[in-house]
Design a protein around this motif. Sequence first.
Motif, PDB file in Angstrom:
ATOM      1  N   HIS A  33     123.649 -73.880 -98.177  1.00 50.70           N
ATOM      2  CA  HIS A  33     123.431 -74.698 -96.988  1.00 50.70           C
ATOM      3  C   HIS A  33     122.175 -74.260 -96.239  1.00 50.70           C
ATOM      4  CE1 HIS A  33     124.127 -76.454 -92.988  1.00 50.70           C
ATOM      5  NE2 HIS A  33     124.739 -77.408 -93.666  1.00 50.70           N
ATOM      6  N   LEU A  34     121.940 -72.966 -96.176  1.00 49.30           N
ATOM      7  CA  LEU A  34     120.727 -72.476 -95.515  1.00 49.30           C
ATOM      8  C   LEU A  34     119.479 -72.937 -96.254  1.00 49.30           C
ATOM      9  CD1 LEU A  34     121.782 -68.845 -94.550  1.00 49.30           C
ATOM     10  CD2 LEU A  34     121.479 -70.809 -93.024  1.00 49.30           C
ATOM     11  N   ALA A  35     119.517 -72.957 -97.598  1.00 45.08           N
ATOM     12  CA  ALA A  35     118.373 -73.414 -98.382  1.00 45.08           C
ATOM     13  C   ALA A  35     118.106 -74.895 -98.147  1.00 45.08           C
ATOM     14  CB  ALA A  35     118.611 -73.150 -99.868  1.00 45.08           C
ATOM     15  N   VAL A  36     119.163 -75.692 -98.098  1.00 45.42           N
ATOM     16  CA  VAL A  36     119.006 -77.131 -97.843  1.00 45.42           C
ATOM     17  C   VAL A  36     118.438 -77.353 -96.441  1.00 45.42           C
ATOM     18  CG1 VAL A  36     120.281 -79.292 -97.500  1.00 45.42           C
ATOM     19  CG2 VAL A  36     120.753 -77.862 -99.488  1.00 45.42           C
ATOM     20  N   ALA A  37     118.944 -76.627 -95.480  1.00 46.91           N
ATOM     21  CA  ALA A  37     118.456 -76.777 -94.103  1.00 46.91           C
ATOM     22  C   ALA A  37     116.983 -76.379 -94.003  1.00 46.91           C
ATOM     23  CB  ALA A  37     119.308 -75.937 -93.149  1.00 46.91           C
ATOM     24  N   ALA A  38     116.609 -75.296 -94.682  1.00 48.68           N
ATOM     25  CA  ALA A  38     115.209 -74.858 -94.650  1.00 48.68           C
ATOM     26  C   ALA A  38     114.309 -75.886 -95.332  1.00 48.68           C
ATOM     27  CB  ALA A  38     115.065 -73.499 -95.326  1.00 48.68           C
ATOM     28  N   ALA A  39     114.758 -76.454 -96.445  1.00 39.28           N
ATOM     29  CA  ALA A  39     113.966 -77.468 -97.138  1.00 39.28           C
ATOM     30  C   ALA A  39     113.786 -78.706 -96.263  1.00 39.28           C
ATOM     31  CB  ALA A  39     114.628 -77.837 -98.461  1.00 39.28           C
ATOM     32  N   LYS A  41     113.843 -78.825 -92.991  1.00 43.22           N
ATOM     33  CA  LYS A  41     112.914 -78.475 -91.902  1.00 43.22           C
ATOM     34  C   LYS A  41     111.476 -78.457 -92.401  1.00 43.22           C
ATOM     35  CE  LYS A  41     115.687 -77.654 -88.411  1.00 43.22           C
ATOM     36  NZ  LYS A  41     115.597 -78.332 -87.139  1.00 43.22           N
ATOM     37  N   ALA A  42     111.265 -77.932 -93.624  1.00 39.22           N
ATOM     38  CA  ALA A  42     109.917 -77.893 -94.178  1.00 39.22           C
ATOM     39  C   ALA A  42     109.385 -79.304 -94.418  1.00 39.22           C
ATOM     40  CB  ALA A  42     109.910 -77.095 -95.477  1.00 39.22           C
ATOM     41  N   LEU A  43     110.221 -80.197 -94.945  1.00 39.97           N
ATOM     42  CA  LEU A  43     109.799 -81.585 -95.147  1.00 39.97           C
ATOM     43  C   LEU A  43     109.466 -82.263 -93.821  1.00 39.97           C
ATOM     44  CD1 LEU A  43     112.267 -82.819 -97.893  1.00 39.97           C
ATOM     45  CD2 LEU A  43     109.800 -82.494 -98.102  1.00 39.97           C
ATOM     46  N   GLU A  44     110.298 -82.022 -92.839  1.00 41.68           N
ATOM     47  CA  GLU A  44     110.066 -82.610 -91.516  1.00 41.68           C
ATOM     48  C   GLU A  44     108.742 -82.107 -90.927  1.00 41.68           C
ATOM     49  OE1 GLU A  44     112.265 -82.142 -87.271  1.00 41.68           O
ATOM     50  OE2 GLU A  44     113.559 -82.596 -88.994  1.00 41.68           O
ATOM     51  N   ALA A  45     108.491 -80.802 -91.067  1.00 40.07           N
ATOM     52  CA  ALA A  45     107.244 -80.235 -90.553  1.00 40.07           C
ATOM     53  C   ALA A  45     106.049 -80.781 -91.323  1.00 40.07           C
ATOM     54  CB  ALA A  45     107.279 -78.713 -90.654  1.00 40.07           C
ATOM     55  N   GLY A  46     106.204 -80.963 -92.622  1.00 42.49           N
ATOM     56  CA  GLY A  46     105.120 -81.531 -93.427  1.00 42.49           C
ATOM     57  C   GLY A  46     104.784 -82.946 -93.006  1.00 42.49           C
ATOM     58  N   HIS A  47     105.803 -83.751 -92.744  1.00 42.61           N
ATOM     59  CA  HIS A  47     105.565 -85.127 -92.293  1.00 42.61           C
ATOM     60  C   HIS A  47     104.869 -85.151 -90.930  1.00 42.61           C
ATOM     61  CE1 HIS A  47     107.530 -87.043 -95.617  1.00 42.61           C
ATOM     62  NE2 HIS A  47     108.684 -86.433 -95.390  1.00 42.61           N
ATOM     63  N   LYS A  48     105.300 -84.271 -90.043  1.00 40.97           N
ATOM     64  CA  LYS A  48     104.657 -84.211 -88.720  1.00 40.97           C
ATOM     65  C   LYS A  48     103.196 -83.790 -88.849  1.00 40.97           C
ATOM     66  CE  LYS A  48     108.727 -83.243 -85.893  1.00 40.97           C
ATOM     67  NZ  LYS A  48     109.403 -82.263 -85.036  1.00 40.97           N
ATOM     68  N   LEU A  49     102.941 -82.819 -89.725  1.00 45.07           N
ATOM     69  CA  LEU A  49     101.577 -82.351 -89.937  1.00 45.07           C
ATOM     70  C   LEU A  49     100.714 -83.452 -90.534  1.00 45.07           C
ATOM     71  CD1 LEU A  49      99.666 -79.910 -89.801  1.00 45.07           C
ATOM     72  CD2 LEU A  49     100.397 -79.335 -92.112  1.00 45.07           C
ATOM     73  N   LYS A  50     101.254 -84.182 -91.489  1.00 51.59           N
ATOM     74  CA  LYS A  50     100.514 -85.285 -92.115  1.00 51.59           C
ATOM     75  C   LYS A  50     100.182 -86.362 -91.087  1.00 51.59           C
ATOM     76  CE  LYS A  50     101.148 -89.029 -95.327  1.00 51.59           C
ATOM     77  NZ  LYS A  50     102.180 -89.827 -95.960  1.00 51.59           N
ATOM     78  N   ASP A  51     101.169 -86.712 -90.267  1.00 53.21           N
ATOM     79  CA  ASP A  51     100.935 -87.734 -89.246  1.00 53.21           C
ATOM     80  C   ASP A  51      99.862 -87.299 -88.257  1.00 53.21           C
ATOM     81  OD1 ASP A  51     102.820 -89.346 -90.412  1.00 53.21           O
ATOM     82  OD2 ASP A  51     104.423 -88.814 -89.013  1.00 53.21           O
ATOM     83  N   SER A  52      99.909 -86.025 -87.845  1.00 51.32           N
ATOM     84  CA  SER A  52      98.910 -85.558 -86.886  1.00 51.32           C
ATOM     85  C   SER A  52      97.528 -85.498 -87.545  1.00 51.32           C
ATOM     86  CB  SER A  52      99.297 -84.203 -86.314  1.00 51.32           C
ATOM     87  OG  SER A  52      99.310 -83.221 -87.326  1.00 51.32           O
ATOM     88  N   ALA A  53      97.455 -85.162 -88.832  1.00 56.61           N
ATOM     89  CA  ALA A  53      96.163 -85.129 -89.525  1.00 56.61           C
ATOM     90  C   ALA A  53      95.587 -86.532 -89.644  1.00 56.61           C
ATOM     91  CB  ALA A  53      96.317 -84.495 -90.906  1.00 56.61           C
ATOM     92  N   VAL A  54      96.432 -87.512 -89.914  1.00 55.69           N
ATOM     93  CA  VAL A  54      95.962 -88.905 -90.015  1.00 55.69           C
ATOM     94  C   VAL A  54      95.433 -89.370 -88.666  1.00 55.69           C
ATOM     95  CG1 VAL A  54      96.740 -91.286 -90.348  1.00 55.69           C
ATOM     96  CG2 VAL A  54      97.410 -89.516 -91.977  1.00 55.69           C
ATOM     97  N   HIS A  55      96.174 -89.070 -87.602  1.00 55.31           N
ATOM     98  CA  HIS A  55      95.711 -89.465 -86.262  1.00 55.31           C
ATOM     99  C   HIS A  55      94.400 -88.757 -85.916  1.00 55.31           C
ATOM    100  CE1 HIS A  55      99.119 -91.929 -85.277  1.00 55.31           C
ATOM    101  NE2 HIS A  55      99.969 -90.949 -85.571  1.00 55.31           N
ATOM    102  N   PHE A  56      94.283 -87.497 -86.276  1.00 55.32           N
ATOM    103  CA  PHE A  56      93.058 -86.761 -86.015  1.00 55.32           C
ATOM    104  C   PHE A  56      91.888 -87.387 -86.771  1.00 55.32           C
ATOM    105  CE2 PHE A  56      90.084 -83.350 -87.245  1.00 55.32           C
ATOM    106  CZ  PHE A  56      89.646 -82.995 -85.991  1.00 55.32           C
ATOM    107  N   ALA A  57      92.093 -87.729 -88.044  1.00 57.22           N
ATOM    108  CA  ALA A  57      91.022 -88.337 -88.837  1.00 57.22           C
ATOM    109  C   ALA A  57      90.597 -89.685 -88.251  1.00 57.22           C
ATOM    110  CB  ALA A  57      91.473 -88.509 -90.288  1.00 57.22           C
ATOM    111  N   LEU A  58      91.560 -90.484 -87.796  1.00 57.29           N
ATOM    112  CA  LEU A  58      91.221 -91.772 -87.189  1.00 57.29           C
ATOM    113  C   LEU A  58      90.453 -91.576 -85.887  1.00 57.29           C
ATOM    114  CD1 LEU A  58      94.507 -93.772 -87.830  1.00 57.29           C
ATOM    115  CD2 LEU A  58      92.314 -94.019 -88.996  1.00 57.29           C
ATOM    116  N   ASP A  59      90.843 -90.592 -85.088  1.00 54.34           N
ATOM    117  CA  ASP A  59      90.124 -90.305 -83.848  1.00 54.34           C
ATOM    118  C   ASP A  59      88.699 -89.848 -84.134  1.00 54.34           C
ATOM    119  OD1 ASP A  59      92.336 -90.975 -82.396  1.00 54.34           O
ATOM    120  OD2 ASP A  59      92.977 -88.903 -82.029  1.00 54.34           O
ATOM    121  N   VAL A  60      88.534 -89.001 -85.149  1.00 49.76           N
ATOM    122  CA  VAL A  60      87.191 -88.532 -85.512  1.00 49.76           C
ATOM    123  C   VAL A  60      86.335 -89.698 -85.985  1.00 49.76           C
ATOM    124  CG1 VAL A  60      85.905 -87.148 -87.185  1.00 49.76           C
ATOM    125  CG2 VAL A  60      87.858 -86.169 -86.003  1.00 49.76           C
TER     126      VAL A  60
END
Length: 119
Positions: A33-39, A41-60
């Motif tokens: 269960h801890l491994a599933v929860a960590a995975a 969280k990692a996917l969620e963080a990756g999606h947030k990072l991708k979204d922020s990178a896309v917004h940053f690229a559009l702003d630039v």
Amino acid sequence: MFRRTFWFGTGVAAGVWATTKVNRKLKQLTPEHLAVAAANKALEAGHKLKDSAVHFALDVRAGMAQREAELGDALGINAPVDPELPAPRQHIAIENRNTPLSVERNDRTTYSYNRNEDH
């Protein structure tokens, strides 16, 4: 008699509730269960990072377009062309006679250009 039955039922309900809570907590602390929860969280963080990178690229990109327009206006590149001015000159490329001859056609000699030749 009724009092004893009431308190017995209350004690059983409290015991079932406490056992259920403890079992849920223990299940959450298993390695699987801890491994599933960590995975997750990692996917969620990756999606947030991708979204922020896309917004940053559009702003630039928007900032670059705005700055390019400002520079074009400042340098007069975006100004309308005056019809009385002569047409721009056409520059003729100068042949490099240091390169080896490749083909001779009729009376005209052409030179090959291979940018990988010197490497």
